[in-house]
Design a protein around this motif. Structure first.
Motif, PDB file in Angstrom:
ATOM      1  N   GLY A  71       0.845  -1.196   0.000  1.00 46.27           N
ATOM      2  CA  GLY A  71       0.000   0.000   0.000  1.00 46.27           C
ATOM      3  C   GLY A  71       0.878   1.242   0.000  1.00 46.27           C
ATOM      4  N   HIS A  72       0.246   2.401   0.170  1.00 46.44           N
ATOM      5  CA  HIS A  72       1.015   3.646   0.207  1.00 46.44           C
ATOM      6  C   HIS A  72       0.543   4.535   1.357  1.00 46.44           C
ATOM      7  CE1 HIS A  72      -2.412   4.573  -2.427  1.00 46.44           C
ATOM      8  NE2 HIS A  72      -2.285   5.810  -1.996  1.00 46.44           N
ATOM      9  N   HIS A  73       1.432   5.449   1.747  1.00 47.79           N
ATOM     10  CA  HIS A  73       1.212   6.298   2.916  1.00 47.79           C
ATOM     11  C   HIS A  73       0.291   7.477   2.622  1.00 47.79           C
ATOM     12  CE1 HIS A  73       4.334   4.447   5.406  1.00 47.79           C
ATOM     13  NE2 HIS A  73       5.140   4.463   4.361  1.00 47.79           N
ATOM     14  N   HIS A  74      -0.461   7.847   3.651  1.00 51.36           N
ATOM     15  CA  HIS A  74      -1.243   9.084   3.676  1.00 51.36           C
ATOM     16  C   HIS A  74      -0.934   9.734   5.017  1.00 51.36           C
ATOM     17  CE1 HIS A  74      -3.376   6.515   0.839  1.00 51.36           C
ATOM     18  NE2 HIS A  74      -3.766   7.634   0.254  1.00 51.36           N
ATOM     19  N   LEU A  75      -0.563  11.009   4.992  1.00 52.08           N
ATOM     20  CA  LEU A  75      -0.243  11.733   6.217  1.00 52.08           C
ATOM     21  C   LEU A  75      -1.423  12.626   6.570  1.00 52.08           C
ATOM     22  CD1 LEU A  75       1.865  12.449   8.412  1.00 52.08           C
ATOM     23  CD2 LEU A  75       2.648  14.282   6.864  1.00 52.08           C
ATOM     24  N   LEU A  76      -1.949  12.413   7.759  1.00 55.18           N
ATOM     25  CA  LEU A  76      -3.068  13.215   8.254  1.00 55.18           C
ATOM     26  C   LEU A  76      -2.490  14.328   9.117  1.00 55.18           C
ATOM     27  CD1 LEU A  76      -5.434  10.291   9.319  1.00 55.18           C
ATOM     28  CD2 LEU A  76      -5.097  11.289   7.050  1.00 55.18           C
ATOM     29  N   THR A 114      -0.760  18.128  14.806  1.00 53.95           N
ATOM     30  CA  THR A 114      -0.790  16.678  14.961  1.00 53.95           C
ATOM     31  C   THR A 114      -0.497  16.026  13.617  1.00 53.95           C
ATOM     32  OG1 THR A 114      -3.181  16.513  14.563  1.00 53.95           O
ATOM     33  CG2 THR A 114      -2.459  16.762  16.862  1.00 53.95           C
ATOM     34  N   LEU A 115       0.189  14.880  13.686  1.00 53.30           N
ATOM     35  CA  LEU A 115       0.523  14.088  12.498  1.00 53.30           C
ATOM     36  C   LEU A 115       0.155  12.641  12.768  1.00 53.30           C
ATOM     37  CD1 LEU A 115       4.154  15.412  11.805  1.00 53.30           C
ATOM     38  CD2 LEU A 115       2.022  16.218  10.769  1.00 53.30           C
ATOM     39  N   GLN A 116      -0.406  11.978  11.765  1.00 59.47           N
ATOM     40  CA  GLN A 116      -0.754  10.569  11.873  1.00 59.47           C
ATOM     41  C   GLN A 116      -0.692   9.956  10.482  1.00 59.47           C
ATOM     42  OE1 GLN A 116      -4.759   9.773  13.352  1.00 59.47           O
ATOM     43  NE2 GLN A 116      -4.041   7.882  14.293  1.00 59.47           N
ATOM     44  N   LEU A 117      -0.213   8.726  10.380  1.00 55.66           N
ATOM     45  CA  LEU A 117      -0.157   8.020   9.101  1.00 55.66           C
ATOM     46  C   LEU A 117      -1.318   7.044   8.981  1.00 55.66           C
ATOM     47  CD1 LEU A 117       3.645   7.193   8.896  1.00 55.66           C
ATOM     48  CD2 LEU A 117       2.390   8.832   7.477  1.00 55.66           C
ATOM     49  N   LEU A 118      -1.810   6.884   7.760  1.00 59.22           N
ATOM     50  CA  LEU A 118      -2.871   5.933   7.440  1.00 59.22           C
ATOM     51  C   LEU A 118      -2.498   5.286   6.111  1.00 59.22           C
ATOM     52  CD1 LEU A 118      -5.719   4.688   7.822  1.00 59.22           C
ATOM     53  CD2 LEU A 118      -6.649   6.755   6.720  1.00 59.22           C
ATOM     54  N   MET A 119      -2.439   3.956   6.083  1.00 57.85           N
ATOM     55  CA  MET A 119      -2.104   3.249   4.847  1.00 57.85           C
ATOM     56  C   MET A 119      -3.341   3.123   3.966  1.00 57.85           C
ATOM     57  SD  MET A 119       1.089   2.727   4.913  1.00 57.85           S
ATOM     58  CE  MET A 119       1.267   1.674   3.473  1.00 57.85           C
ATOM     59  N   GLY A 120      -3.125   3.340   2.670  1.00 51.94           N
ATOM     60  CA  GLY A 120      -4.191   3.172   1.691  1.00 51.94           C
ATOM     61  C   GLY A 120      -3.820   2.107   0.682  1.00 51.94           C
ATOM     62  N   ASP A 121      -4.838   1.471   0.120  1.00 49.02           N
ATOM     63  CA  ASP A 121      -4.604   0.447  -0.905  1.00 49.02           C
ATOM     64  C   ASP A 121      -4.468   1.109  -2.276  1.00 49.02           C
ATOM     65  OD1 ASP A 121      -7.202   1.050  -1.764  1.00 49.02           O
ATOM     66  OD2 ASP A 121      -8.047  -0.871  -1.141  1.00 49.02           O
ATOM     67  N   LYS A 123      -6.487   1.990  -4.382  1.00 48.47           N
ATOM     68  CA  LYS A 123      -7.525   2.987  -4.690  1.00 48.47           C
ATOM     69  C   LYS A 123      -7.671   4.026  -3.587  1.00 48.47           C
ATOM     70  CE  LYS A 123      -9.960  -0.285  -7.532  1.00 48.47           C
ATOM     71  NZ  LYS A 123     -10.439  -1.616  -7.318  1.00 48.47           N
ATOM     72  N   HIS A 124      -6.662   4.153  -2.733  1.00 48.28           N
ATOM     73  CA  HIS A 124      -6.656   5.117  -1.621  1.00 48.28           C
ATOM     74  C   HIS A 124      -7.707   4.798  -0.556  1.00 48.28           C
ATOM     75  CE1 HIS A 124      -3.913   7.802  -3.758  1.00 48.28           C
ATOM     76  NE2 HIS A 124      -4.694   7.728  -4.801  1.00 48.28           N
ATOM     77  N   VAL A 125      -8.117   3.546  -0.441  1.00 50.78           N
ATOM     78  CA  VAL A 125      -9.073   3.128   0.591  1.00 50.78           C
ATOM     79  C   VAL A 125      -8.272   2.456   1.708  1.00 50.78           C
ATOM     80  CG1 VAL A 125     -11.060   1.641   1.094  1.00 50.78           C
ATOM     81  CG2 VAL A 125     -10.931   2.855  -1.097  1.00 50.78           C
ATOM     82  N   PRO A 126      -8.564   2.770   2.979  1.00 47.78           N
ATOM     83  CA  PRO A 126      -7.846   2.096   4.067  1.00 47.78           C
ATOM     84  C   PRO A 126      -8.030   0.581   4.010  1.00 47.78           C
ATOM     85  CG  PRO A 126      -9.014   3.998   4.916  1.00 47.78           C
ATOM     86  CD  PRO A 126      -9.477   3.807   3.493  1.00 47.78           C
ATOM     87  N   PHE A 127      -7.039  -0.134   4.485  1.00 44.87           N
ATOM     88  CA  PHE A 127      -7.111  -1.594   4.550  1.00 44.87           C
ATOM     89  C   PHE A 127      -8.129  -2.014   5.609  1.00 44.87           C
ATOM     90  CE2 PHE A 127      -3.168  -0.889   2.434  1.00 44.87           C
ATOM     91  CZ  PHE A 127      -2.978  -1.989   1.623  1.00 44.87           C
ATOM     92  N   GLU A 128      -8.471  -3.303   5.597  1.00 47.12           N
ATOM     93  CA  GLU A 128      -9.383  -3.870   6.598  1.00 47.12           C
ATOM     94  C   GLU A 128      -8.670  -4.999   7.315  1.00 47.12           C
ATOM     95  OE1 GLU A 128     -12.138  -4.637   9.138  1.00 47.12           O
ATOM     96  OE2 GLU A 128     -12.376  -2.950   7.789  1.00 47.12           O
ATOM     97  N   PRO A 129      -8.340  -4.893   8.591  1.00 45.17           N
ATOM     98  CA  PRO A 129      -8.573  -3.725   9.432  1.00 45.17           C
ATOM     99  C   PRO A 129      -7.629  -2.587   9.039  1.00 45.17           C
ATOM    100  CG  PRO A 129      -7.312  -5.347  10.654  1.00 45.17           C
ATOM    101  CD  PRO A 129      -7.668  -5.969   9.326  1.00 45.17           C
ATOM    102  N   PRO A 130      -7.994  -1.346   9.391  1.00 42.56           N
ATOM    103  CA  PRO A 130      -7.173  -0.200   9.004  1.00 42.56           C
ATOM    104  C   PRO A 130      -5.795  -0.243   9.665  1.00 42.56           C
ATOM    105  CG  PRO A 130      -8.964   0.480  10.457  1.00 42.56           C
ATOM    106  CD  PRO A 130      -9.186  -0.972  10.140  1.00 42.56           C
ATOM    107  N   ILE A 131      -4.815   0.274   8.943  1.00 46.63           N
ATOM    108  CA  ILE A 131      -3.438   0.322   9.425  1.00 46.63           C
ATOM    109  C   ILE A 131      -3.097   1.802   9.595  1.00 46.63           C
ATOM    110  CG2 ILE A 131      -1.048  -0.300   8.937  1.00 46.63           C
ATOM    111  CD1 ILE A 131      -2.260  -2.348   6.878  1.00 46.63           C
ATOM    112  N   TYR A 132      -3.035   2.259  10.843  1.00 49.42           N
ATOM    113  CA  TYR A 132      -2.714   3.660  11.098  1.00 49.42           C
ATOM    114  C   TYR A 132      -1.782   3.771  12.291  1.00 49.42           C
ATOM    115  CZ  TYR A 132      -6.651   3.176  14.363  1.00 49.42           C
ATOM    116  OH  TYR A 132      -7.504   2.742  15.352  1.00 49.42           O
ATOM    117  N   SER A 133      -1.025   4.867  12.306  1.00 49.09           N
ATOM    118  CA  SER A 133      -0.036   5.082  13.355  1.00 49.09           C
ATOM    119  C   SER A 133      -0.659   5.773  14.557  1.00 49.09           C
ATOM    120  CB  SER A 133       1.106   5.949  12.820  1.00 49.09           C
ATOM    121  OG  SER A 133       0.664   7.294  12.619  1.00 49.09           O
ATOM    122  N   LYS A 134       0.134   5.820  15.604  1.00 49.42           N
ATOM    123  CA  LYS A 134      -0.199   6.644  16.754  1.00 49.42           C
ATOM    124  C   LYS A 134      -0.177   8.099  16.281  1.00 49.42           C
ATOM    125  CE  LYS A 134       2.263   8.301  20.675  1.00 49.42           C
ATOM    126  NZ  LYS A 134       3.590   8.369  21.205  1.00 49.42           N
TER     127      LYS A 134
END
Length: 141
Positions: A71-76, A114-121, A123-134
């Motif tokens: 997948g690829h990173h998304h920074l929130l 605040t910064l947080q990472l969320l992995m996307g597949d 199509k930019h949809v989070p995985f199931e279960p979602p993979i996100y950082s602290k």
């Protein structure tokens, strides 16, 4: 056989054959995403800095690559997690790294952020279960 029984049987068979409506890709077991730099509580001078992104038990690949282990990173930035069953938004609070980047130079105004990472597949949809950082907090001076 009664007509009612046949209708129930037909309905059950139709539901069993229906494709899954889930938009998410299954996450690899034990996948973990984390922010390498900056660390939680960091004070950063100037608004431009590098964010370094880490990932365990799966690979990083560009958007469009269909793989359950990649997948690829998304920074929130200064936001909460988006709906986890829909495409991740792309705006100033949801930064996409669809080329497979594992670090990026960003710029933020002075103040707490605040910064947080969320992995996307693919199509930019989070995985199931979602993979996100602290979620971490930094201060830009």
């Amino acid at each position: 056989m009664s007509a009612r029984f046949l209708l129930r049987l037909l309905a059950a068979a139709t539901l069993a054959a229906a494709p899954s409506l889930s938009l998410s890709t299954a996450a690899p077991p034990n996948a973990e995403v984390y922010i390498i730099w900056p660390y939680d509580g960091a004070v950063i001078s100037g608004g431009k800095f590098w964010v370094r992104m880490g990932l365990r038990n799966m690979g990083v690949c560009p958007k469009g690559v269909e793989s359950p282990r990649c997948g690829h990173h998304h920074l929130l930035v200064d936001t909460e997690l988006p709906p986890l069953d829909k495409e991740i938004p792309s705006d100033k609070n949801h930064l996409h790294f669809g080329a497979g980047e594992t670090d990026a130079r960003i710029e933020l105004p002075p103040g707490k952020h605040t910064l947080q990472l969320l992995m996307g597949d693919a199509k930019h949809v989070p995985f199931e279960p979602p993979i996100y950082s602290k979620k971490i907090t930094i201060t830009v001076k």
